[in-house]
Design an enzyme around this catalytic site. Sequence first.
Site, mmCIF file in Angstrom:
data_model
loop_
_atom_site.group_PDB
_atom_site.id
_atom_site.type_symbol
_atom_site.label_atom_id
_atom_site.label_comp_id
_atom_site.label_asym_id
_atom_site.label_seq_id
_atom_site.Cartn_x
_atom_site.Cartn_y
_atom_site.Cartn_z
ATOM 1 C CG ASP A 17 -8.462 6.105 70.373
ATOM 2 O OD1 ASP A 17 -9.056 6.468 71.399
ATOM 3 O OD2 ASP A 17 -8.987 5.383 69.510
ATOM 4 C CG HIS B 147 -7.956 3.511 66.443
ATOM 5 N ND1 HIS B 147 -7.631 3.819 67.742
ATOM 6 C CD2 HIS B 147 -6.927 2.765 65.957
ATOM 7 C CE1 HIS B 147 -6.444 3.277 68.036
ATOM 8 N NE2 HIS B 147 -6.015 2.646 66.973
ATOM 9 C CB SER C 56 -2.757 2.672 67.554
ATOM 10 O OG SER C 56 -3.370 1.422 67.692
#
Length: 391
Positions: free
Chosen positions: A180, A354, A155
Amino acid sequence: MSTLEKHLHLGRLPPRPAVPGGGGQSSSKMRMGPGRKRDFSPVPWSQYFESMEDVVVENENGKETFRIYKSGSEGPVLLLLHGGGHSALSWAVFNSAIINRIQCRTVALDLRSHGETKVRNPEDLSAETMSKDVGNVVEAMYGDLPPPIMLIGHSMGGAIAVHTAASNLVPSLLGLCMIDVVEGTAMDALNSMQNFLRSRPKTFKSIENAIEWSVKSGQIRNLESARVSMVGQVKQCEDAASPEVPKAIVEGIIEEEEEEEEEEEDYEGRGSLNKRKKEDDTETKKEHLYTWRIELSKTEKYWDGWFRGLSNLFLSCSTPKLLLLAGVDRLDKDLTIGQMQGKFQMQVLPQCGHAVHEDAPDKVAEAVATFLIRHRFTEPIGGFQCVFPGC
């Protein structure tokens, strides 16, 4: 993809039902029979990393201290960068998985304003400053001759890894892995991110309560990872309800408030009602002992800088690249074209939230290990046999 799902790129998963087991190492622990209570107690970092230390960096601001967790003694270094609001402890279960598959060293870093890292200007979370931090930590640890290093970021940490690589701040860069994070999806999510952050609990009555919330909300779908990871995300509240404040002082404050309240009573009924409300508020404050270590809502001015132009920046890095995604629908146009042109290796890990490396640490470790072996950067250990993916 829904608007809430786009919020994932700041390191937070919107509330939704957790998937038992999450595909990670703790799946057997999550599948408990009727009547059995899950254990939400915290687990120490020492069960997953070999050592912990503080790296002191000297720059124009003076001395700053960065907390790192390490494992391994030979092979390339995997420098692990966490997502927004998380900490190096989010890599704990993945660390155990990767160390048992390939010959490597791992260094998980608490980025500035996160975890136990202490810097002089914690409000500065610009991509430029944070990427310089990574370069400074590498220099402080290894001097002018660092070992081969692969940057792996999730992230926000994935974005910082790309900025670090693109700025040539790690001279011995071996490879680059984003987990991700995709520019298009991240940029779409920014406008409504504040509403999502306001929807989270502000406080928790205990670390166990925070761990339970993270699993049941779906933020981390793997209970084993949540038990070590959430310790790095929350801290004790710094107020009168904190355990550091003697109980007698807290009770004294309560008594003084009640005496003032009684003096101001217009009549008995109103006074009793106010007193009960005051007592209820006090009990609530006494229970709420933990809060988030970092207020992500205050970092908004840096969000655009983390993600804008990220896809092209990622594609421009000459080092071998790996992109791990929770869903193929996260790809934007630039990355779709780049993937078709073979500019990077991509692997989709379905049935994950996530926090891919926390939800499915074994699968992420297998993907990273396979990538490194394919490029002949390291050797397998412990009988690990990699299967090269088709994409």
